[in-house]
Design a protein around this motif. Structure first.
Motif, PDB file in Angstrom:
ATOM      1  N   UNK A 234       1.029  -1.137   0.082  1.00  0.00           N
ATOM      2  CA  UNK A 234      -0.018  -0.031  -0.113  1.00  0.00           C
ATOM      3  C   UNK A 234       0.715   1.225  -0.029  1.00  0.00           C
ATOM      4  N   UNK A 235       0.303   2.510  -0.020  1.00  0.00           N
ATOM      5  CA  UNK A 235       1.016   3.532   0.187  1.00  0.00           C
ATOM      6  C   UNK A 235       1.526   4.346  -1.033  1.00  0.00           C
ATOM      7  N   UNK A 236       2.573   5.106  -0.499  1.00  0.00           N
ATOM      8  CA  UNK A 236       3.295   5.894  -1.620  1.00  0.00           C
ATOM      9  C   UNK A 236       4.263   5.361  -2.604  1.00  0.00           C
ATOM     10  N   UNK A 237       4.739   4.118  -2.478  1.00  0.00           N
ATOM     11  CA  UNK A 237       5.534   3.613  -3.564  1.00  0.00           C
ATOM     12  C   UNK A 237       4.496   3.012  -4.621  1.00  0.00           C
ATOM     13  N   UNK A 238       3.595   2.454  -4.170  1.00  0.00           N
ATOM     14  CA  UNK A 238       2.852   1.797  -5.046  1.00  0.00           C
ATOM     15  C   UNK A 238       2.117   2.901  -6.056  1.00  0.00           C
ATOM     16  N   UNK A 239       1.877   4.027  -5.443  1.00  0.00           N
ATOM     17  CA  UNK A 239       1.458   5.017  -6.412  1.00  0.00           C
ATOM     18  C   UNK A 239       2.427   5.617  -7.585  1.00  0.00           C
TER      19      UNK A 239
ATOM     20  N   UNK B 274       3.747  -2.593   5.325  1.00  0.00           N
ATOM     21  CA  UNK B 274       3.860  -2.366   3.695  1.00  0.00           C
ATOM     22  C   UNK B 274       3.275  -1.220   3.110  1.00  0.00           C
ATOM     23  N   UNK B 275       3.435   0.106   3.712  1.00  0.00           N
ATOM     24  CA  UNK B 275       2.877   1.261   3.207  1.00  0.00           C
ATOM     25  C   UNK B 275       1.829   1.592   3.607  1.00  0.00           C
ATOM     26  N   UNK B 276       1.060   0.798   4.457  1.00  0.00           N
ATOM     27  CA  UNK B 276      -0.430   1.244   4.989  1.00  0.00           C
ATOM     28  C   UNK B 276       0.000   2.403   5.836  1.00  0.00           C
ATOM     29  N   UNK B 277      -0.918   3.484   5.548  1.00  0.00           N
ATOM     30  CA  UNK B 277      -0.676   4.866   6.035  1.00  0.00           C
ATOM     31  C   UNK B 277      -0.932   4.859   7.862  1.00  0.00           C
ATOM     32  N   UNK B 297       8.542   6.897   5.775  1.00  0.00           N
ATOM     33  CA  UNK B 297       7.580   6.796   4.792  1.00  0.00           C
ATOM     34  C   UNK B 297       6.295   6.403   5.083  1.00  0.00           C
ATOM     35  N   UNK B 298       5.159   7.025   4.664  1.00  0.00           N
ATOM     36  CA  UNK B 298       3.818   6.823   4.846  1.00  0.00           C
ATOM     37  C   UNK B 298       3.281   6.701   6.308  1.00  0.00           C
ATOM     38  N   UNK B 299       4.047   7.517   7.119  1.00  0.00           N
ATOM     39  CA  UNK B 299       3.941   7.986   8.471  1.00  0.00           C
ATOM     40  C   UNK B 299       3.535   9.336   8.549  1.00  0.00           C
ATOM     41  N   UNK B 300       2.458   9.803   9.101  1.00  0.00           N
ATOM     42  CA  UNK B 300       2.127  11.124   9.206  1.00  0.00           C
ATOM     43  C   UNK B 300       1.934  11.490  10.544  1.00  0.00           C
ATOM     44  N   UNK B 301       2.924  12.462  10.865  1.00  0.00           N
ATOM     45  CA  UNK B 301       2.824  12.778  12.540  1.00  0.00           C
ATOM     46  C   UNK B 301       2.466  14.189  12.623  1.00  0.00           C
ATOM     47  N   UNK B 302       1.479  14.561  13.760  1.00  0.00           N
ATOM     48  CA  UNK B 302       1.059  16.006  14.039  1.00  0.00           C
ATOM     49  C   UNK B 302       1.248  16.146  15.541  1.00  0.00           C
ATOM     50  N   UNK B 303       1.942  17.000  15.765  1.00  0.00           N
ATOM     51  CA  UNK B 303       2.108  17.540  17.296  1.00  0.00           C
ATOM     52  C   UNK B 303       1.197  18.458  17.829  1.00  0.00           C
TER      53      UNK B 303
END
Lengths: 276, 437
Positions: A234-239, B274-277, B297-303
């Motif tokens: 999933x995610x960015x690389x797949x795009x 595996x890229x799951x956000x 990658x694929x991690x979105x952090x907000x403080x």
């Protein structure tokens, strides 16, 4: 009639240009919304091109696959339909930003190639091959728009630039719709390829650069589905895989498509170069 | 006798009074009903509505004398709560007529709220009207005023962006999560820390439909309690890293003095994901999540600062809308004032018409006696002519009086017209309220 055609095509091109400018501008400058004009331009452009196709059919009795311009115009019409569907259901104006410049490019390419006419296609299997490929291209374009949207959203989220995010679909939605578009597109593309391969085999046509290009395109999209379903990616690389797949679609359509002119179908009519 | 009715408002709110004063005059825990019954006993007040929230205690009334009504309201507020009037008076604001109407409308649209445009106040205004209607203290005038306030409140929120966007840290966190996932249905949430911020964020997340909630806390009992509230499950604090590969959303608000979610801890789980956000909200101070986690990658952090920025942006957008909403308030205030003014001349108009019709009938009867040879059709024709003449004669003054009614000098016309048409002041405004409607 020719002068009228040129005028209509020029106006259509200008309309599409307006759409190709205003929609991306909305994404770059969220505070300025000129997309209403872009939408009108797109509808005018696609409408005029559709009328051109009809006029061509009435005057010369040729279908939309008569020459490269007509094929391009048909593709523009299908893309306009995709944009309208996306706008209606996703309600995210920025999605059109990725498709409208492609519509303009396709129409321009079609007009530039207008002189290079195709042999009239009377083989039904060849018609099926082309139509399936065109619809598959539209699906791949939609998947590309979703992938581009995903990557831009990812970029904005990472940089905490959150003002533009409401213009784009959420990551998960972009991923889901892109995946759906590839599923449909690849199925149609596969059938189209098989039909095309069998037809070319019958005609005894040798290696055309379009064939390996189409095969590479197919492999990329099949690889995307494999990575997603079998490896659970999933995610960015797949795009990025979708972006690569679309780049191959563009290359196939823009650079290798004209080689089909070489096709000497047994039932092909003489080549004409003048557009009515 | 003066037929004019005045709208007055007296009260205090979060701007004028500290919490210590506000809590002394709050009408909570079933005291509102008793207050509404008592307030209607006040001779100076015709109608009354009490609006009591955590940020305000306001009394609205319709009365024939504004100064007397305002004094009565101020007195009632302190006497009912057993508070010295001197303790309340410095914090009290008093509005009459147009200012009172404008104040209620400003409250209803959320311009007077602590959080601009917040929606809860509209429900509170509605409840205030409902309670007053049940107690019989809100009749024609205040019913009309509060219905208009409710309608304006709804219109302001739908036609402008005054209520758009998140303005609290917890709702901003959920808004951002929706930007990532769209629909939150079916998402898994891991909460680290069981404090108030976690509770608030969880409330918004659960309302948005998240599938499962796992709460980790150093004190397991607190985790268990919070998880139980939202139908989730509790785990021990040291077990939370095991859940990093499953969670879609992590809300961290522990009181740990150092980062507890680090790149080192998270990286092994990224291969499994595996890229799951992964959406992480760090609302702890000091921060629970190592800032370098945002680079994964694929991690979105907000403080908490990021969330505060989101809230500030929405607040600024709401503030921009405040001007447009204020215009709506002004327009509605004018419309209500006009309605109230035209209501004041209605008894006069009724009287004028009654007197004219009585004169017409008397004269008609007198002249019919002198014309005995007229056929019934001819009598009917003469009657019609007289009625038409009277209507035409009254049309001008009626239209003019109604038009003047809402204006400042409108009331001055009432005695003038009375004198001109020799009308006697015997119609009471209160008794003619139904005619006004």
């Amino acid at each position: 009639m020719t002068a009228l055609c040129v005028l209509a095509e020029t106006v259509a091109l200008l309309g599409l240009l307006a759409a190709a400018v205003t929609f991306p501008l909305r994404l770059l400058r969220p505070d300025r919304d000129y997309t209403r004009w872009g939408q009108r331009g797109m509808l005018l452009g696609a409408g005029l091109l559709g009328m051109g196709l009809m006029a061509h059919f009435v005057r010369r009795g040729e279908g939309p696959l008569g020459d490269w311009a007509n094929i391009s115009f048909l593709l523009v019409l299908l893309l306009a339909l995709a944009v309208l569907c996306v706008e209606r259901f996703a309600k995210r104006p920025a999605l059109a930003a990725f498709i409208t410049p492609l519509m303009f490019g396709t129409a321009l390419l079609g007009l530039l190639r207008a002189a290079k006419a195709l042999p009239a296609i009377s083989n039904h299997w060849l018609v099926v091959h082309i139509l399936l490929s065109l619809v598959a291209y539209v699906c791949f374009t939609l998947a590309f728009a979703m992938a581009a949207s995903y990557l831009i959203s990812d970029h904005l989220l990472k940089r905490k630039q959150l003002e533009r995010l409401p213009l784009l679909p959420p990551l998960a939605s972009a991923d889901r719709v892109g995946h759906g578009a590839v599923m449909v597109g690849l199925a149609l593309f596969t059938i189209g390829l098989l039909v095309g391969a069998l037809t070319f085999w019958d005609f005894g046509v040798g290696m055309d650069p379009k064939i390996p290009a189409a095969m590479v395109t197919w492999l990329i999209y099949a690889g995307y589905l494999g990575l997603r379903h079998l490896a659970g990616w999933r995610g960015r690389r797949l795009q990025w895989v979708l972006v690569a797949g679309f780049a191959m679609v563009v290359i196939t359509f823009a650079f290798f498509g004209h080689n089909a002119v070489r096709l000497k179908a047994p039932d092909a009519a003489p080549v004409t170069t003048e557009r009515a | 006798m003066n037929n004019e009715l005045h709208i007055v408002a007296a009260g205090l709110n979060h701007r004028t009074a500290p919490i210590e004063v506000r809590e002394q005059v709050a009408f909570g825990n079933g005291r509102l009903e008793a207050a509404l019954i008592q307030i209607t006993d006040q001779p100076a007040l015709g109608e009354a509505v009490i609006l009591s929230t955590c940020n305000r205690a306001e009394l609205y009334a319709a009365a024939s004398s504004a100064p007397e009504a305002l004094d009565a309201l101020a007195r009632f507020l302190s006497e009912f709560h057993g508070v010295e009037q001197a303790a309340v008076s410095p914090h009290l604001y008093r509005y009459e007529d147009e200012e009172a109407v404008r104040h209620l409308f400003t409250v209803a649209v959320g311009l007077d709220s602590m959080v601009l445009g917040e929606g809860q106040i509209l429900a509170q205004v509605k409840q205030a009207l409902l309670s007053a209607s049940e107690a019989g203290s809100a009749r024609t005038c205040l019913q009309e005023l509060f219905q208009r306030a409710l309608s304006l409140g709804k219109r302001a929120r739908t036609e402008t962006a005054i209520a758009r966007g998140a303005v609290s840290i917890s709702s901003a966190a959920v808004d951002l999560a929706k930007t990532t996932f769209g629909d939150l249905k079916g998402r898994e949430v891991l909460v680290v820390g069981a404090g108030e911020m976690s509770r608030q964020t969880l409330t918004h997340l659960v309302d948005s439909g998240v599938k499962s909630v796992i709460v980790a806390n150093r004190t397991f009992e607190n985790a268990d309690e919070l998880a139980g509230e939202f139908g989730g499950s509790a785990i021990r604090f040291d077990e939370f890293p095991q859940h990093l590969d499953r969670a879609d959303i992590i809300v961290s608000s522990s009181s740990a003095p150092h980062a507890i979610i680090t790149v080192e801890k998270l990286r092994p789980h990224l291969a499994t994901r595996r890229g799951r956000p992964l959406f992480i909200v760090d609302i702890a101070v000091p921060r629970d999540v190592e800032p370098a986690v945002a680079d994964l990658e694929d991690v979105y952090l907000f403080d908490i600062d990021d969330l505060q920025t989101v809230c500030d942006r929405y607040r600024a957008e709401r503030a921009k809308e405040a001007e447009a909403v204020a215009v709506m308030v002004d327009e509605e205030t004018r419309r209500f004032e006009h309605w109230l003014g035209s209501r004041a001349v209605t008894p006069l108009l009724v009287e004028l018409r009654t007197r004219t019709e009585a004169l017409r009938d008397t004269e008609l009867e007198r002249w019919m006696r002198r014309l005995p040879n007229l056929e019934p059709e001819e009598r009917e024709l003469v009657g019609q002519m007289m009625r038409s003449f009277a209507n035409k004669l009254l049309h001008g003054p009626t239209t003019h009086l109604r038009a003047m009614a809402g204006r400042e000098q409108g009331a001055e016309w009432v005695p003038f017209v009375r004198s001109l048409f020799e009308l006697h002041e015997h119609i009471d405004a209160q008794s003619d309220e139904e005619d006004v409607r």
